[in-house]
Motif scaffolding. Structure first.
Motif, mmCIF file in Angstrom:
data_model
loop_
_atom_site.group_PDB
_atom_site.id
_atom_site.type_symbol
_atom_site.label_atom_id
_atom_site.label_comp_id
_atom_site.label_asym_id
_atom_site.label_seq_id
_atom_site.Cartn_x
_atom_site.Cartn_y
_atom_site.Cartn_z
ATOM 1 N N GLU A 31 35.408 50.968 39.694
ATOM 2 C CA GLU A 31 36.181 49.855 39.149
ATOM 3 C C GLU A 31 35.728 48.557 39.804
ATOM 4 N N ARG A 32 35.557 47.554 39.001
ATOM 5 C CA ARG A 32 35.147 46.242 39.489
ATOM 6 C C ARG A 32 36.260 45.627 40.329
ATOM 7 N N CYS A 33 35.940 45.146 41.512
ATOM 8 C CA CYS A 33 36.917 44.471 42.364
ATOM 9 C C CYS A 33 37.331 43.163 41.698
ATOM 10 N N VAL A 34 38.622 42.843 41.758
ATOM 11 C CA VAL A 34 39.100 41.601 41.152
ATOM 12 C C VAL A 34 38.554 40.367 41.868
ATOM 13 N N GLN A 35 38.052 40.540 43.075
ATOM 14 C CA GLN A 35 37.501 39.419 43.837
ATOM 15 C C GLN A 35 36.019 39.170 43.541
ATOM 16 N N LEU A 36 35.436 39.978 42.657
ATOM 17 C CA LEU A 36 34.043 39.790 42.250
ATOM 18 C C LEU A 36 34.033 38.812 41.079
ATOM 19 N N ASN A 37 33.399 37.661 41.264
ATOM 20 C CA ASN A 37 33.441 36.641 40.213
ATOM 21 C C ASN A 37 32.453 36.952 39.082
ATOM 22 N N GLU A 38 32.405 36.081 38.086
ATOM 23 C CA GLU A 38 31.554 36.296 36.907
ATOM 24 C C GLU A 38 30.063 36.290 37.252
ATOM 25 N N ASP A 39 29.691 35.751 38.400
ATOM 26 C CA ASP A 39 28.294 35.764 38.853
ATOM 27 C C ASP A 39 28.021 36.931 39.810
ATOM 28 N N ASN A 40 28.985 37.868 39.899
ATOM 29 C CA ASN A 40 28.892 39.019 40.807
ATOM 30 C C ASN A 40 28.789 38.593 42.272
#
Length: 86
Positions: A31-40
């Protein structure tokens, strides 16, 4: 080895059992962390609220490979083979 900017594999593949801002119960593997922004990129990088497990992760060629895709694949495999049995 330095992190490959925009990879984000270490913020997606592993499970995190400690609270993360925005994810009070941690996060499941894959699952993608919510703290990972759109630029990863990690929004918590360099901040005290960044989970200890994230601070402890050190990139290396064996894990990160030469592409973002290979890093994600390797980290998902490591997560799978080290998963505790229920």
């Amino acid at each position: 080895m330095d992190c490959r900017l925009g990879c984000g594999a270490c913020c997606i593949a592993p499970s995190i059992s400690t609270p993360i801002p925005g994810m009070p119960n941690g996060k499941p593997a894959g699952e993608r962390c919510v703290q990972l922004n759109e630029d990863n990129l990690c929004r918590l990088f360099g901040k005290p609220e960044r989970p200890k497990v994230c601070l402890s992760f050190k990139p290396c060629a064996d894990v990160c490979g030469s592409t973002n895709e290979s890093a994600l694949e390797t980290l998902l495999e490591l997560e799978s083979v080290t998963k505790a049995s229920a």
